[in-house]
Design an enzyme around this catalytic site. Structure first.
Site, PDB file in Angstrom:
ATOM      1  N   ASP A  63       0.825  -1.204   0.000  1.00  0.00           N
ATOM      2  CA  ASP A  63       0.000   0.000   0.000  1.00  0.00           C
ATOM      3  C   ASP A  63       0.862   1.257   0.000  1.00  0.00           C
ATOM      4  O   ASP A  63       2.078   1.196   0.221  1.00  0.00           O
ATOM      5  CB  ASP A  63      -0.959   0.002   1.203  1.00  0.00           C
ATOM      6  CG  ASP A  63      -0.278  -0.392   2.518  1.00  0.00           C
ATOM      7  OD1 ASP A  63       0.963  -0.445   2.557  1.00  0.00           O
ATOM      8  OD2 ASP A  63      -0.982  -0.659   3.489  1.00  0.00           O
ATOM      9  N   ASN A 132      -7.184  -2.047  14.472  1.00  0.00           N
ATOM     10  CA  ASN A 132      -8.588  -2.279  14.122  1.00  0.00           C
ATOM     11  C   ASN A 132      -8.756  -3.538  13.256  1.00  0.00           C
ATOM     12  O   ASN A 132      -9.820  -3.778  12.716  1.00  0.00           O
ATOM     13  CB  ASN A 132      -9.164  -1.059  13.401  1.00  0.00           C
ATOM     14  CG  ASN A 132      -8.477  -0.769  12.073  1.00  0.00           C
ATOM     15  OD1 ASN A 132      -7.595  -1.512  11.649  1.00  0.00           O
ATOM     16  ND2 ASN A 132      -8.867   0.306  11.420  1.00  0.00           N
ATOM     17  N   HIS A 134      -7.051  -4.176  10.432  1.00  0.00           N
ATOM     18  CA  HIS A 134      -6.821  -4.022   8.989  1.00  0.00           C
ATOM     19  C   HIS A 134      -5.569  -4.759   8.527  1.00  0.00           C
ATOM     20  O   HIS A 134      -4.639  -4.981   9.292  1.00  0.00           O
ATOM     21  CB  HIS A 134      -6.800  -2.540   8.566  1.00  0.00           C
ATOM     22  CG  HIS A 134      -5.586  -1.750   8.944  1.00  0.00           C
ATOM     23  ND1 HIS A 134      -5.623  -0.392   9.155  1.00  0.00           N
ATOM     24  CD2 HIS A 134      -4.278  -2.091   9.133  1.00  0.00           C
ATOM     25  CE1 HIS A 134      -4.410   0.049   9.441  1.00  0.00           C
ATOM     26  NE2 HIS A 134      -3.583  -0.963   9.442  1.00  0.00           N
ATOM     27  N   GLU A 139      -9.531  -1.381   5.457  1.00  0.00           N
ATOM     28  CA  GLU A 139     -10.112  -1.050   6.756  1.00  0.00           C
ATOM     29  C   GLU A 139     -11.357  -1.912   7.008  1.00  0.00           C
ATOM     30  O   GLU A 139     -11.886  -2.528   6.063  1.00  0.00           O
ATOM     31  CB  GLU A 139     -10.478   0.436   6.785  1.00  0.00           C
ATOM     32  CG  GLU A 139      -9.303   1.386   6.554  1.00  0.00           C
ATOM     33  CD  GLU A 139      -8.340   1.494   7.745  1.00  0.00           C
ATOM     34  OE1 GLU A 139      -8.249   0.548   8.562  1.00  0.00           O
ATOM     35  OE2 GLU A 139      -7.663   2.535   7.853  1.00  0.00           O
TER      36      GLU A 139
HETATM   37  C1  F6R Z   1       1.510  -1.026   6.015  1.00  0.00           C
HETATM   38  C2  F6R Z   1       0.284  -1.773   6.230  1.00  0.00           C
HETATM   39  C3  F6R Z   1      -0.481  -1.702   7.505  1.00  0.00           C
HETATM   40  C4  F6R Z   1       0.402  -1.951   8.735  1.00  0.00           C
HETATM   41  C5  F6R Z   1      -0.404  -1.824  10.016  1.00  0.00           C
HETATM   42  C6  F6R Z   1       0.450  -2.014  11.259  1.00  0.00           C
HETATM   43  O1  F6R Z   1       2.045  -1.323   4.733  1.00  0.00           O
HETATM   44  O2  F6R Z   1      -0.107  -2.471   5.348  1.00  0.00           O
HETATM   45  O3  F6R Z   1      -1.529  -2.627   7.469  1.00  0.00           O
HETATM   46  O4  F6R Z   1       0.972  -3.220   8.629  1.00  0.00           O
HETATM   47  O5  F6R Z   1      -1.008  -0.567  10.056  1.00  0.00           O
HETATM   48  O6  F6R Z   1       1.393  -0.993  11.345  1.00  0.00           O
HETATM   49  P1  F6R Z   1       2.558  -1.057  12.436  1.00  0.00           P
HETATM   50  O7  F6R Z   1       3.441  -2.191  12.050  1.00  0.00           O
HETATM   51  O8  F6R Z   1       3.269   0.276  12.312  1.00  0.00           O
HETATM   52  O9  F6R Z   1       1.897  -1.258  13.757  1.00  0.00           O
END
Ligand code: F6R
Length: 249
Positions: A63, A132, A134, A139
């Site tokens: 992403d 959450n 995701h 989301e």
């Molecule tokens: C980032 C992504 C997100 C993160 C998630 C956790 O490329 O796809 O889904 O993996 O937001 O982020 P951290 O590792 O910073 O807690």
């Protein structure tokens, strides 16, 4: 989904590195999907230090935030260059990262899906997990069959990513992620414990996008003890990990 519980974040990264090493032992030119975020940083440091030959790897990412140039410090392209890709020896032509600075994001999403297909699909997709639930920026409420597309971020996600984070992203869809031949999700720290419980032991639902891993035949979720704290079947998974080698896996 296989849940692997390790004592701490360093052990999570070491175990994840072990799976990466196994992939390279059987395939010299794999296709690898990367996640951004804090969680995979230790794994990426181990990959950089591993001495593995990444020159034939094709890299994709999950992403990107919309409206940011490749050099912007908040862009995921910058993050992946700084924390993994620069110095790994992979030629630029082998690296295809989503570009959120383009005007026509629908066209970028389509081109990205086509590039994934042309590469023969992803062998190993690294994933993090949002509080959450995701995955990528899918989301809660995202279709379990979704494809790469622009997506509005949830308010919780914006808070987690800090001030100045764009509200929009372009992300691989859940359906796209599920097409990877193997998934390696990492989650560490107590803030992730509820999301870990929901994806591993809760119902399969678009309200918890990570629960889609339950559909995947080769999904591994590697967590530290803090992130495993709410699992009802934690003891079972520790038992599996202790005994697995006996059946030669
Ligand atoms: C980032 C992504 C997100 C993160 C998630 C956790 O490329 O796809 O889904 O993996 O937001 O982020 P951290 O590792 O910073 O807690």
């Amino acid at each position: 989904m296989e849940v692997i519980i390790r004592p701490d974040a360093d052990a999570v990264a070491a175990t994840a590195m072990d799976f990466v090493g196994r992939l390279y032992a059987r395939k010299a030119d794999p296709v690898v999907g990367l996640a951004t975020g804090k969680t995979p940083l230790k794994l990426y440091a181990l990959m950089r230090a591993s001495g593995l030959d990444f020159s034939r790897t094709r890299f994709f990412n999950l992403d990107e935030l919309v409206g940011l140039g490749a050099a912007d410090p908040k862009s995921f392209r910058r993050f992946l260059r700084d924390n993994l890709l620069d110095g790994l020896g992979a030629p630029d032509g082998n690296i295809r990262l989503l570009d959120g600075s383009l005007q026509d994001l629908e066209a970028e999403a389509e081109a990205y899906e086509a590039a994934l297909k042309a590469a023969g699909g992803i062998d190993l997709q690294v994933l993090g997990l949002g509080r959450n639930g995701h995955i990528g920026f899918n989301e809660p409420g995202s279709s379990l069959g979704s494809r790469t597309r622009p997506k509005t971020l949830d308010r919780d996600t914006l808070a987690d990513y800090g001030e100045g984070t764009p509200r929009f992203s372009i992300t691989m869809g859940i359906g796209t992620i599920l097409e990877a031949r193997s998934l390696l999700m990492l989650a560490t720290g107590e803030a992730k414990a509820e999301a870990v419980r929901r994806i591993a032991e809760g119902p399969l639902t678009s309200e918890t996008p990570g629960s889609a891993l339950q559909l995947h035949p080769r999904a591994r979720l590697i967590v530290d003890e803090a992130a495993a704290a709410r699992l009802a079947r934690g003891d079972y998974w520790r038992w599996v990990w202790q005994n697995k080698w006996r059946v030669g896996q």
